[in-house]
Enzyme design. Structure first.
Site, PDB file in Angstrom:
ATOM      1  N   TYR A  18     -14.374  10.815 -20.456  1.00 48.60           N
ATOM      2  CA  TYR A  18     -14.603   9.295 -20.057  1.00 48.60           C
ATOM      3  C   TYR A  18     -15.607   9.680 -19.150  1.00 48.60           C
ATOM      4  O   TYR A  18     -15.650  10.167 -18.104  1.00 48.60           O
ATOM      5  CB  TYR A  18     -13.646   8.616 -19.551  1.00 48.60           C
ATOM      6  CG  TYR A  18     -13.971   7.487 -18.858  1.00 48.60           C
ATOM      7  CD1 TYR A  18     -14.721   6.214 -19.317  1.00 48.60           C
ATOM      8  CD2 TYR A  18     -13.680   7.300 -17.387  1.00 48.60           C
ATOM      9  CE1 TYR A  18     -15.391   5.219 -18.632  1.00 48.60           C
ATOM     10  CE2 TYR A  18     -13.978   6.168 -16.560  1.00 48.60           C
ATOM     11  CZ  TYR A  18     -14.794   5.153 -17.374  1.00 48.60           C
ATOM     12  OH  TYR A  18     -15.438   4.046 -16.534  1.00 48.60           O
ATOM     13  N   ASP A  65      -5.620  12.637 -19.186  1.00 51.52           N
ATOM     14  CA  ASP A  65      -5.763  11.209 -19.477  1.00 51.52           C
ATOM     15  C   ASP A  65      -5.409  10.989 -20.668  1.00 51.52           C
ATOM     16  O   ASP A  65      -5.811  11.169 -21.754  1.00 51.52           O
ATOM     17  CB  ASP A  65      -7.292  11.129 -19.118  1.00 51.52           C
ATOM     18  CG  ASP A  65      -7.587   9.521 -19.316  1.00 51.52           C
ATOM     19  OD1 ASP A  65      -6.661   8.987 -19.891  1.00 51.52           O
ATOM     20  OD2 ASP A  65      -8.814   8.983 -18.851  1.00 51.52           O
ATOM     21  N   ARG A 108       0.489  -1.232   0.004  1.00 50.48           N
ATOM     22  CA  ARG A 108      -0.070  -0.038   0.239  1.00 50.48           C
ATOM     23  C   ARG A 108       1.021   1.249   0.097  1.00 50.48           C
ATOM     24  O   ARG A 108       0.208   2.282  -0.244  1.00 50.48           O
ATOM     25  CB  ARG A 108      -1.083  -0.101   1.240  1.00 50.48           C
ATOM     26  CG  ARG A 108      -1.999   1.217   1.112  1.00 50.48           C
ATOM     27  CD  ARG A 108      -2.980   1.236   2.192  1.00 50.48           C
ATOM     28  NE  ARG A 108      -2.539   0.666   3.584  1.00 50.48           N
ATOM     29  CZ  ARG A 108      -2.177   1.357   4.278  1.00 50.48           C
ATOM     30  NH1 ARG A 108      -1.843   2.757   4.014  1.00 50.48           N
ATOM     31  NH2 ARG A 108      -1.680   1.073   5.448  1.00 50.48           N
ATOM     32  N   LYS A 132      -6.557  -0.586 -20.241  1.00 48.52           N
ATOM     33  CA  LYS A 132      -6.927  -0.365 -21.721  1.00 48.52           C
ATOM     34  C   LYS A 132      -5.683  -0.816 -22.584  1.00 48.52           C
ATOM     35  O   LYS A 132      -5.241  -2.066 -22.422  1.00 48.52           O
ATOM     36  CB  LYS A 132      -7.338   0.838 -22.210  1.00 48.52           C
ATOM     37  CG  LYS A 132      -8.216   1.379 -21.155  1.00 48.52           C
ATOM     38  CD  LYS A 132      -9.649   0.852 -20.863  1.00 48.52           C
ATOM     39  CE  LYS A 132     -10.342   1.260 -19.898  1.00 48.52           C
ATOM     40  NZ  LYS A 132     -11.685   0.607 -19.471  1.00 48.52           N
TER      41      LYS A 132
HETATM   42  C1  PLP Z   1     -10.435   7.122 -21.247  1.00 48.82           C
HETATM   43  C2  PLP Z   1     -10.414   6.504 -20.018  1.00 48.82           C
HETATM   44  N1  PLP Z   1      -9.835   6.909 -18.922  1.00 48.82           N
HETATM   45  C3  PLP Z   1     -10.293   6.166 -17.425  1.00 48.82           C
HETATM   46  C4  PLP Z   1     -10.721   4.910 -17.579  1.00 48.82           C
HETATM   47  C5  PLP Z   1     -11.097   4.436 -16.211  1.00 48.82           C
HETATM   48  O1  PLP Z   1     -10.249   3.533 -16.148  1.00 48.82           O
HETATM   49  P1  PLP Z   1     -10.608   2.210 -14.964  1.00 48.82           P
HETATM   50  O2  PLP Z   1     -11.935   1.507 -15.597  1.00 48.82           O
HETATM   51  O3  PLP Z   1      -9.407   1.213 -15.361  1.00 48.82           O
HETATM   52  O4  PLP Z   1     -10.730   2.572 -13.787  1.00 48.82           O
HETATM   53  C6  PLP Z   1     -11.366   4.407 -18.628  1.00 48.82           C
HETATM   54  C7  PLP Z   1     -12.465   3.384 -18.593  1.00 48.82           C
HETATM   55  O5  PLP Z   1     -13.022   2.919 -19.618  1.00 48.82           O
HETATM   56  C8  PLP Z   1     -11.313   5.506 -19.831  1.00 48.82           C
HETATM   57  O6  PLP Z   1     -11.812   5.094 -20.966  1.00 48.82           O
END
Ligand code: PLP
Length: 377
Positions: free
Chosen positions: A100, A172, A46, A197
């Site tokens: 997202y 992101d 952690r 992803k």
């Molecule tokens: C662009 C993007 N950022 C963040 C996330 C969140 O990721 P996680 O599902 O691993 O928490 C996603 C999930 O689909 C995403 O498509």
């Protein structure tokens, strides 16, 4: 030795030498208890400091050109921990629109409960992001290409804006992957990934990453050890292994997506198509400037066909949630990734019931074309 080429970084950066039997892979250190009397280190999962966490963070740092990184148990753990570490009661954050769904839900549904104010800018243009800045703004948060509409934000412009106003810039970078886009080199402070992803790439790992300067990462770490969203050693190892093929996978996904976008945009059944690799995409020129490949994600709407019926007709491409895996999958964002948004928010963001998001895999392009072709008839 420092590696420059992405393909080499993917394979070799961040690996820990196996000093005992000289195997060529990083050993997996599963311990949650480490002896402490002969060392100043206090290893504990952690605390984000065990060997497999370090190895993986170092690999992503090499790929993103960052000094330090933290590995989280999901993309949302990376996003929420990072945002909250730079925001306190009374602060304000500017988000670009087109995010997202989970991030937007976090922004609109949770931040206010901590007394943190936010504005979603009118568009992802730098002038609109700047117009949303208030005297108490601390952070600007962008996502490019965006999920699911592939909107493009000018990364260097936003980084410069943040620098001139002394704001923290967060991006992101999930859709691009570190192979296609390196925002830190364009001046962004903190890069986040849902490693679930492209980094994981096989639809079997849930993880997240934050990379930045040592100073920023230490700051995020102070909150991260309290929130506790770290990742276990075995999944860290699997993710490190997955990244070895990231550059190869993404190259094939870039190429497949470009071909599918060119096919779909000309198809009489297709009403509109979003892919930054097409010269007709409104963000193409900016994408060309800041990306080395346009990625494996595209979205589109059909003219007459029902989007659910269309998905059912596909034989190879599976209607499934998530993205970035080796297999091509398709979904309706309105009822999957963006289902937590109200109908009004969906409408404002341009997410219609008919919008389809395609995550292009590494299959043979002719098989993908044939599958789309037969479903479009
Ligand atoms: C662009 C993007 N950022 C963040 C996330 C969140 O990721 P996680 O599902 O691993 O928490 C996603 C999930 O689909 C995403 O498509």
């Amino acid at each position: 030795m420092k590696f420059i080429a992405k393909k080499t970084q993917c394979v070799h950066s961040g690996r820990i030498d196996d000093e005992r039997v000289h195997g060529i892979n990083t050993p997996i250190y599963t311990s949650t208890s480490y002896q402490y009397l002969d060392t100043d280190e206090r290893f504990y999962p952690r605390y984000f400091n065990t060997p497999n966490q370090w190895a993986l963070a170092n690999k992503v740092c090499a790929l993103e050109g960052a000094e330090a990184g933290l590995i989280f148990s999901s993309g949302m753990a990376a996003i929420s921990t990072t945002c909250l570490s730079f925001l306190k009661t009374g602060d304000h954050v500017v988000f670009q629109p087109n995010l997202y769904g989970g991030t937007q839900h976090f922004a609109t549904g949770k931040l206010n409960t901590y007394g943190i104010d936010y504005t979603i800018a009118a568009s992802q243009r730098t002038s609109d992001i700047e117009a949303a800045i208030l005297p108490n703004t601390r952070v600007i948060y962008i996502e490019t290409p965006s999920n699911p509409l592939l909107a493009i934000t000018d990364i260097a412009e936003v980084a410069e804006l943040c620098c001139s106003r002394q704001l923290i810039s967060i991006i992101d970078n999930t859709f691009a992957s570190p192979v296609n886009q390196n925002p830190i080199r364009l001046g962004i402070d903190i890069v986040l990934h849902s490693a679930t992803k492209y980094l994981g790439g096989h639809s079997d790992i849930c993880a997240g990453v934050a990379v930045s300067s040592k100073e920023n990462i230490n700051h995020i770490w102070e909150l991260a050890i309290n929130l506790g969203g770290s990742l276990n050693a075995i999944t860290c190892y699997l993710l490190e292994r997955s990244i070895k093929t990231l550059a190869l996978r993404v190259a094939q996904q870039n190429s497949n997506a470009q071909t599918l976008a060119e096919f779909l945009v000309e198809h009489p059944q297709v009403k509109c198509l979003h892919y930054p690799g097409l010269t007709s995409h409104p963000g193409h020129e900016i994408a060309k400037k800041q990306m080395t490949g346009y990625g494996g994600m595209l979205s589109f709407e059909l003219k007459e066909k029902n989007s659910i019926e269309f998905q059912k007709k596909l034989k190879l491409i599976k209607p499934s949630m998530s993205l970035g895996g080796v297999e091509s999958i398709i979904c309706s964002p309105a009822i999957t990734s963006h289902r937590h948004l109200s109908q009004e928010e969906q409408k404002k963001t341009g997410i219609t019931d008919e919008l389809l998001r395609l995550s292009v895999g590494i299959e043979d392009i002719n098989d993908l074309l044939a599958d789309l072709q037969q479903a479009l008839i």
